[in-house]
Write an enzyme that holds these catalytic residues in place. Sequence first.
Site, short mmCIF file in Angstrom:
data_model
loop_
_atom_site.label_atom_id
_atom_site.label_comp_id
_atom_site.label_asym_id
_atom_site.label_seq_id
_atom_site.Cartn_x
_atom_site.Cartn_y
_atom_site.Cartn_z
N ASP A 22 0.55 -0.99 -0.01
CA ASP A 22 -0.04 0.00 -0.34
C ASP A 22 0.45 1.48 0.24
OD1 ASP A 22 -2.18 1.16 -0.13
OD2 ASP A 22 -2.42 1.21 2.31
N GLY A 23 0.22 2.36 -0.62
CA GLY A 23 1.20 3.54 -0.08
C GLY A 23 1.23 4.45 -1.57
N ASN A 45 -11.01 -2.51 -5.05
CA ASN A 45 -10.28 -1.65 -5.69
C ASN A 45 -10.62 -1.20 -6.61
OD1 ASN A 45 -7.00 -2.51 -4.72
ND2 ASN A 45 -7.98 -1.01 -4.20
N ARG A 101 -12.31 1.93 -8.03
CA ARG A 101 -11.93 4.09 -8.76
C ARG A 101 -12.23 3.73 -9.82
NH1 ARG A 101 -5.54 2.22 -5.45
NH2 ARG A 101 -6.44 2.06 -3.50
N ARG A 133 2.63 -4.59 6.01
CA ARG A 133 1.23 -4.21 5.19
C ARG A 133 2.36 -2.44 5.10
NH1 ARG A 133 -4.66 -2.56 5.08
NH2 ARG A 133 -4.30 -0.54 3.45
C1 IPE Z 1 -5.84 -2.45 -0.04
O1 IPE Z 1 -4.96 -1.42 0.38
C2 IPE Z 1 -5.34 -3.77 -1.36
C3 IPE Z 1 -4.01 -3.74 -1.56
C4 IPE Z 1 -2.89 -2.97 -0.92
C5 IPE Z 1 -4.08 -4.34 -2.83
P1 IPE Z 1 -6.00 -0.48 0.00
O2 IPE Z 1 -5.72 0.86 -0.49
O3 IPE Z 1 -7.09 -0.45 -0.91
O4 IPE Z 1 -7.01 -0.22 0.99
P2 IPE Z 1 -7.72 0.51 2.32
O5 IPE Z 1 -8.54 1.10 1.28
O6 IPE Z 1 -6.79 1.90 2.52
O7 IPE Z 1 -8.55 0.05 3.15
C1 IPE Z 2 -1.72 0.21 -3.42
O1 IPE Z 2 -1.79 1.42 -3.41
C2 IPE Z 2 -1.37 -0.26 -4.72
C3 IPE Z 2 -3.62 -1.21 -5.31
C4 IPE Z 2 -4.43 -0.86 -4.19
C5 IPE Z 2 -3.81 -1.41 -6.37
P1 IPE Z 2 -2.90 2.59 -3.49
O2 IPE Z 2 -2.89 3.26 -5.27
O3 IPE Z 2 -4.13 1.84 -2.26
O4 IPE Z 2 -2.28 4.09 -2.63
P2 IPE Z 2 -2.55 5.03 -1.09
O5 IPE Z 2 -3.02 4.03 -0.68
O6 IPE Z 2 -3.86 5.61 -2.32
O7 IPE Z 2 -1.22 5.59 -1.06
MG MG Z 3 -3.65 2.51 -0.54
#
Ligand code: IPE
Ligand code: IPE
Ligand code: MG
Length: 241
Positions: A8-9, A56, A59, A172
């Site tokens: 994540d991030g 996801n 999105r 995580r």
């Molecule tokens: C979890 O991250 C899913 C993946 C890393 C693929 P998200 O960014 O979707 O999770 P939330 O929305 O912060 O719970």
């Molecule tokens: C994780 O990064 C990748 C996926 C969930 C596909 P994010 O896209 O959720 O990144 P943040 O949480 O917005 O920083």
């Molecule tokens: Mg995220």
Amino acid sequence: MHVGIIMDGNGRWARQRGAIRTQGHTEGLKAARRIVKAASDMGIQHLSLYVFSTENRKRAAGEVNFIMGLVKQYLRAELPFCRENNIRVRHAGDAKSLSPDIAMEIANVVEETKALSGMQVILALNYGGRDELVRAFRRLAASGKDLTAVTESDIAASLDNPDVPDPDLIIRSAGEYRTSNFLLWEGAYSELYISAKLWPDWTREDLEKAVDEYRNRDRRFGGVGDSSVHTGGIPVNGEKQ
Ligand code: IPE
Ligand code: IPE
Ligand code: MG
């Protein structure tokens, strides 16, 4: 040892640089490559990567399509790397509602690597823990199983990759204290490791640090102190560390 990673991030990484979110996903993919190589070098047997969740899909279409495009490229480009490093690729998640070209790409890499005996990389793509359980119950019902007598082992045997041991450690990145529907059943007793570092910045050292910390945990599995498993150096799930 089985390590799961909630990568994540990516979006925050991009925002911090004034870049668009998709740039974060491109860098996140590079980090995933580094970590797969590091995990394989470290002798980890199973690595589950949370690539894209069922949630996801909410999105914007542009971001979803970009991620799917990256995944497709990655699957193609990494086949020689998998062969060189003896890595078997598997999929967890709902393959049926993926677009046919991605589903085909996944089926291809899974087939091409199925006899490789090194680390197994499980790509959780279009994956949700609740969705996996729903699909497991449907499989059980379709098999004619008497659901009034269903057992834990019946359910475990109907998951996407029933022969993969439960994750010992779930990592995580990017600092959120939640599992966001990752390995809901399998992760019941996983140790959790949360790092503030954003996923695109992850390196081999970060993975080593997480695994080192895991080795100092006492896993009690609901028992008391004297029945606990001190993870340091002790085989977990009958495997070598
Ligand atoms: C979890 O991250 C899913 C993946 C890393 C693929 P998200 O960014 O979707 O999770 P939330 O929305 O912060 O719970
Ligand atoms: C994780 O990064 C990748 C996926 C969930 C596909 P994010 O896209 O959720 O990144 P943040 O949480 O917005 O920083
Ligand atoms: Mg995220």
